[in-house]
Design a protein around this motif. Structure first.
Motif, short mmCIF file in Angstrom:
data_model
loop_
_atom_site.label_atom_id
_atom_site.label_comp_id
_atom_site.label_asym_id
_atom_site.label_seq_id
_atom_site.Cartn_x
_atom_site.Cartn_y
_atom_site.Cartn_z
N LEU A 416 0.84 -1.13 -0.07
CA LEU A 416 0.15 0.21 -0.17
C LEU A 416 0.85 1.22 -0.14
CD1 LEU A 416 -2.79 0.73 0.18
CD2 LEU A 416 -2.78 0.82 2.55
N LYS A 417 1.99 1.42 0.94
CA LYS A 417 2.86 2.33 0.78
C LYS A 417 3.41 2.55 -0.82
CE LYS A 417 7.48 2.47 1.43
NZ LYS A 417 8.92 2.17 2.20
N CYS A 418 3.75 1.71 -1.37
CA CYS A 418 4.19 1.68 -2.69
C CYS A 418 3.32 2.28 -3.70
CB CYS A 418 4.79 0.48 -3.35
SG CYS A 418 6.37 -0.08 -2.43
N ALA A 419 1.97 1.64 -3.54
CA ALA A 419 0.80 2.08 -4.28
C ALA A 419 0.72 3.76 -4.29
CB ALA A 419 -0.41 1.21 -3.82
N VAL A 420 0.69 4.05 -2.76
CA VAL A 420 0.43 5.58 -2.48
C VAL A 420 1.42 6.28 -3.37
CG1 VAL A 420 0.33 7.24 -0.87
CG2 VAL A 420 -1.01 5.06 -0.54
N LEU A 421 2.80 5.94 -3.31
CA LEU A 421 3.57 6.92 -3.62
C LEU A 421 3.57 6.73 -5.11
CD1 LEU A 421 6.80 5.59 -1.53
CD2 LEU A 421 5.67 8.00 -1.53
N ILE A 422 3.19 5.55 -5.87
CA ILE A 422 3.23 5.42 -7.19
C ILE A 422 1.89 6.27 -7.79
CG2 ILE A 422 2.30 3.92 -9.23
CD1 ILE A 422 3.98 1.57 -7.55
N ALA A 423 0.80 6.17 -7.00
CA ALA A 423 -0.25 7.04 -7.19
C ALA A 423 0.03 8.47 -7.36
CB ALA A 423 -1.56 6.76 -6.53
N VAL A 424 0.88 8.97 -6.39
CA VAL A 424 1.24 10.46 -6.14
C VAL A 424 2.03 10.70 -7.60
CG1 VAL A 424 2.51 12.14 -4.95
CG2 VAL A 424 1.02 10.59 -3.89
N MET A 425 3.22 9.86 -7.87
CA MET A 425 4.10 10.34 -9.00
C MET A 425 3.15 10.39 -10.27
SD MET A 425 6.74 7.69 -10.43
CE MET A 425 5.55 6.50 -11.17
N LEU A 426 2.02 9.42 -10.29
CA LEU A 426 1.36 9.27 -11.61
C LEU A 426 0.33 10.73 -11.72
CD1 LEU A 426 0.46 5.48 -12.07
CD2 LEU A 426 1.83 6.62 -13.34
N GLY A 427 -0.07 10.90 -10.39
CA GLY A 427 -1.06 12.15 -10.52
C GLY A 427 -0.13 13.37 -10.86
N PHE A 428 1.09 13.48 -10.47
CA PHE A 428 1.85 14.55 -11.09
C PHE A 428 2.08 14.42 -12.75
CE2 PHE A 428 3.57 15.41 -6.93
CZ PHE A 428 3.83 16.84 -6.83
N GLU A 429 2.26 13.36 -12.99
CA GLU A 429 2.56 12.85 -14.39
C GLU A 429 0.99 13.20 -15.41
OE1 GLU A 429 4.00 9.11 -15.37
OE2 GLU A 429 6.37 9.80 -14.59
N ALA A 430 0.15 12.86 -14.67
CA ALA A 430 -1.14 12.95 -15.50
C ALA A 430 -1.52 14.52 -15.41
CB ALA A 430 -2.32 12.10 -14.52
N THR A 431 -1.14 15.24 -14.50
CA THR A 431 -1.49 16.69 -14.45
C THR A 431 -0.73 17.34 -15.69
OG1 THR A 431 -1.24 16.47 -11.95
CG2 THR A 431 -1.39 18.85 -12.94
N SER A 432 0.59 16.82 -15.95
CA SER A 432 1.27 17.77 -16.97
C SER A 432 0.58 16.88 -18.49
CB SER A 432 2.72 17.33 -16.95
OG SER A 432 2.95 16.05 -16.95
N PHE A 433 0.21 15.67 -18.22
CA PHE A 433 -0.12 15.03 -19.35
C PHE A 433 -1.67 15.52 -20.04
CE2 PHE A 433 -2.53 11.58 -21.87
CZ PHE A 433 -1.23 11.14 -22.63
N LEU A 434 -2.43 15.78 -19.04
CA LEU A 434 -3.75 16.46 -19.19
C LEU A 434 -3.44 17.96 -20.05
CD1 LEU A 434 -5.72 15.21 -16.18
CD2 LEU A 434 -5.72 14.52 -18.80
N ARG A 435 -2.24 18.60 -19.85
CA ARG A 435 -2.10 19.89 -20.41
C ARG A 435 -2.04 19.84 -21.92
NH1 ARG A 435 1.85 20.77 -16.59
NH2 ARG A 435 1.03 21.61 -14.78
N LYS A 436 -2.54 18.81 -22.37
CA LYS A 436 -2.50 18.47 -23.95
C LYS A 436 -1.10 18.36 -24.28
CE LYS A 436 -7.08 19.00 -24.08
NZ LYS A 436 -7.84 17.80 -24.32
N GLY A 437 -0.24 17.66 -23.93
CA GLY A 437 0.94 17.43 -24.17
C GLY A 437 2.13 18.56 -24.00
N GLN A 438 1.45 19.87 -23.60
CA GLN A 438 2.44 20.81 -23.07
C GLN A 438 3.47 20.53 -22.12
OE1 GLN A 438 0.20 24.31 -22.53
NE2 GLN A 438 -0.85 23.90 -24.15
N ARG A 439 4.52 20.83 -21.95
CA ARG A 439 5.54 20.57 -20.97
C ARG A 439 5.04 21.34 -19.65
NH1 ARG A 439 7.41 16.30 -20.82
NH2 ARG A 439 9.03 17.23 -19.42
#
Lengths: 475, 309
Positions: A416-439
């Protein structure tokens, strides 16, 4: 020397002090000597191999540029490729080929005797050989001028942030940067440190925390139920991603602090909607190398459909073999080759179906991301397994999902610890991904201050400090 | 302002924020830790009044299922065992327990934990701030990390213990045990003969624990819990004799007392069903009786179903 080790934490400030207090050729000397110390910390004897490789390609680069005759130039490039691949072949693949030949002979009823050699794999050889080989190929193609300064060329080969596990920074990018001094920059220091901090979180807090959970599952798949094995495979997908992208971030961040631009090596690969896209986001420096020096050299997509498919398969099979001297790596590469070919075969039909059924793009994209991620995970089983029987033990174990209970999975809190850390990392990545590919926008120093501090707390609270190697060291 | 000066200011601010945040976060998380129902949080919070304490490694956890002990004996039981807990660590835990809580009437020790090295030591840092004994053990095993733990307060909370403490925030940890039977693959996997090889300092610690308990008038039971049917160590008799001789206290040896594979989680650990069977055997044989003087026992207990006396 490992980025996540105490010697490196002592090495870095000493190196930085010398680096910033020098300029011009003196700074190049600092970079060269510092990089050699960094490498020699592992095994000083292999410095000679590193310097030999540098000297050979330095000389061949000049000869290639000076030589007007095409036939002679061709001979020179063949010599360069042969020497580079010869080094790689001997140190990395000799025993593999001998063993494979013996296995085939035995299968044919022959009973050969063979002796495997005790060969130590020099750390980083796959990376620096590809770097120097691409240099001579570029000089041969006349897209790169030969470097006449031996000090600068050797520094290009051995520059420590990318020496042992990439990214493979090509001569066209790095040599011009080595030709000038880089004054200290506050902005570069802050943004570089931000990358370094995120790299340590990925490596120390996520990848190294996942490692023991994956290791026990692949070591004894028979002792784990289907859920446990499935979780193990998912975790491995993130272990290898965080391990390697963590290393890359640290390397790129350190280079940025020193004034160098390495480009990016990972770009949110698990958000890919196709395997073509995946390979433009995963280990970008290697995939672009394979594209430019192997796939295109084979003809790329210029010879018709079937030749394109053949070239894709050959590129991916050899790309798999580059990762390690084992048929499981070849199988992993072959799977990705098949994915790419299949995608080209059925992709247009899929798009027509989506259009006819008027499936919203968000649904289609989510489906494709999940599909690509799961097929990637399937491939990771072969990549991680120590043998085919081990891989199939894991896969058969997962197939027996009926009757297995999620409640019986061990180490739930660590998972669960790893899953939470992965989710936070993916959250950061998703935020930038949802900017329609902009950096991501350039964040303020205050924001970066908060981010680096948060990374430090995460590492303190969740880091694993067992000095684990980076996975890509073995490649 | 020059870039170097700005960078220095930024860096100093970073260090200040990291340290301040570290202290504040650690203070909050420490409060959370101490509210947990996890066995060691309860220990250091104090106020426990267990009649019977169990010490041991993972075999101690699985062999002495606390709710079953209470059912079988009527005594209030608390199992302080943990995976890889050696007697050296158990000694510190026990001494801390009797300092912070009402001393128990009996302590049961699963003595095969003497073969365990200090693997659990890395977890001790979480409670090291509450116990000079644990702090000393941790610093001995991990000197660099011990210094880091004194510098950064979050670092000691970086452990499996802390995660477990979160898990047991509102529920007891005393009813955790494997409930499934051994998988078929483990039943048939061939095993080489193996020996119990104790660490000398663990045996010394065991001797000190027994001496302390005798001195305090607390009854002590040294027990070897059952191993899986095809995993009985070949030298268990000699091992029990060694512990008996060194601790001057008989070892209750049940190594082969449970033979049904359905009563094991694997070849080393009983499951809940097996633990209940084992505890009923101990009760029947008088192991939990408070009045039986140690001297009245045979050098080490022979169970009628024992596998390797």
């Amino acid at each position: 020397m490992l980025f996540n080790s105490l010697p490196f934490l002592a090495f870095l400030p000493i190196f930085m002090t010398f680096y910033w207090s020098t300029s011009g050729r003196a700074r190049l000397w600092v970079m060269l000597v510092g990089s050699l110390v960094f490498y020699a910390w592992w095994d000083w004897r292999f410095l000679f191999l590193l310097l030999f490789s540098s000297l050979v390609d330095y000389s061949l680069g000049i000869l290639l540029e000076n030589e007007p005759e095409e036939a002679m130039r061709r001979r020179l490039i063949v010599i360069s490729v042969a020497i580079n691949l010869g080094l790689l072949g001997f140190f990395k693949y000799f025993n593999f080929f001998v063993q494979s030949t013996a296995d085939v002979s035995t299968a044919l009823g022959l009973h050969p005797t063979y002796n495997a050699l005790k060969i130590v794999l020099p750390v980083g050889i796959s990376f620096y050989v590809f770097k120097t080989m691409s240099y001579t190929i570029d000089v041969y193609r006349r897209t790169q001028k030969a470097e006449r300064d031996l000090l600068r060329f050797t520094t290009f080969v051995v520059f420590f942030p990318e020496l042992v596990a990439g990214p493979i920074v090509r001569a066209s990018r790095l040599l011009p940067q080595l030709a000038r001094d880089h004054p200290f920059s506050y902005e570069r220091m802050v943004s570089g440190l931000t990358l370094v901090a995120s790299g340590y979180v990925r490596k120390v807090a996520i990848a190294d925390s996942i490692a023991p959970l994956v290791d026990i599952r692949f070591a004894h798949p028979e002792a784990h139920n289907a859920w446990s094995l499935l979780i193990g495979v998912y975790l491995y997908a993130f272990q290898i991603y965080c391990d390697f992208s963590g290393y890359s971030n640290i390397a790129i961040g350190l280079a940025r602090i020193l004034g160098f631009d390495f480009g990016i090596n990972f770009d949110r690969p698990y958000f890919s909607r196709s395997f073509g896209e995946f390979w433009t986001r995963w280990h970008i420096s290697l995939s672009s190398w394979l594209r430019d020096y192997l796939y295109i050299s084979l003809g790329g997509n210029r010879g018709g459909t079937w030749r394109t498919y053949r070239n894709l398969m050959v590129t991916m099979l050899l790309g798999g073999l580059w990762h390690g001297a084992s048929w499981t790596f070849v199988a992993w590469g072959g799977l990705h080759g098949l994915y790419l070919v299949t995608q080209r075969l059925i992709g247009p039909a899929y798009q027509r179906v989506i259009r006819v059924l008027r499936v919203p793009s968000v649904v289609s994209n989510a489906f494709l991301m999940l599909l690509v991620f799961h097929l990637t995970c399937f491939g990771w089983v072969f990549f991680r397994a120590h043998s085919f029987s081990n891989a199939f033990d894991v896969l058969w174990g997962i197939a027996a999902i009926r009757g297995a209970r999620l409640a019986d999975v061990d180490n739930k809190w660590r998972i669960l610890k790893c899953a939470v850390l992965i989710a936070v990392m993916l959250g950061f990545e998703a935020t930038s991904f949802l900017r329609k590919g902009q950096r991501a926008p350039e964040f303020s120093p205050a924001w970066r201050l908060a981010f680096v501090a948060a990374c430090a707390w995460v590492v303190l609270l969740f880091g694993t400090f067992s000095g684990n190697n980076f996975i890509y060291f073995q490649f | 302002m020059s870039d170097v000066r700005r960078a220095l200011i930024w860096f100093v601010a970073l260090v200040a924020i990291v340290i301040a945040g570290d202290h504040v976060l650690a203070w909050v998380l420490h409060k959370v830790l101490m509210r947990s129902q996890f066995r060691y949080s309860r220990l250091y919070r104090g106020g426990n009044s267990a009649d019977l304490i169990v010490l041991g490694d993972s075999r101690g956890v699985h062999s002495f299922y606390a709710p079953a002990i209470e059912e079988v004996t009527g005594l209030r039981a608390m199992n302080l065992s943990y995976n890889s807990m050696s007697p050296r660590i158990a000694e510190a835990i026990l001494m801390d327990y009797v300092e912070h809580n009402r001393p128990p009437r009996m302590v049961v020790i699963e003595v095969t934990s003497s073969i365990v090295s200090g693997a659990l030591a890395s977890e001790l840092q979480t409670y090291a701030g509450l116990s000079p004994r644990l702090a000393a053990l941790y610093a001995e095993e991990h000197p660099v990390a011990a210094v880091a733990g004194r510098t950064f307060r979050l670092f000691p909370l970086n452990s499996g213990f802390f995660l477990e403490a979160l898990h047991y925030m509102w529920q007891t940890d005393q009813d955790w045990i494997h409930r499934d039977a051994m998988p078929p693959a483990l039943r048939t996997r061939p095993r080489n003969p193996w020996r119990l090889v104790p660490f000398a300092d663990n045996v010394d610690a065991l001797v000190r624990i027994v001496g302390l308990l005798h001195h305090r008038g607390i009854e002590v039971r040294l027990v070897i819990a059952p191993y899986g049917p095809s995993n009985v160590p070949v030298n268990v008799t000699a091992y029990a004799a060694l512990i008996t001789r060194r601790a001057q206290t008989p070892v209750w040896n049940y190594v082969g007392a449970v033979t049904d594979p359905d009563e094991f989680a694997d070849q080393v650990h009983l499951n809940e069903r097996g633990s209940r069977v084992f505890l009923r055997m101990l009760q029947r044989d008088g192991a939990f009786g408070m009045t039986s003087p140690p001297g009245s026992m045979t050098p080490f207990h022979s169970h009628p179903h024992g596998g390797s006396q």
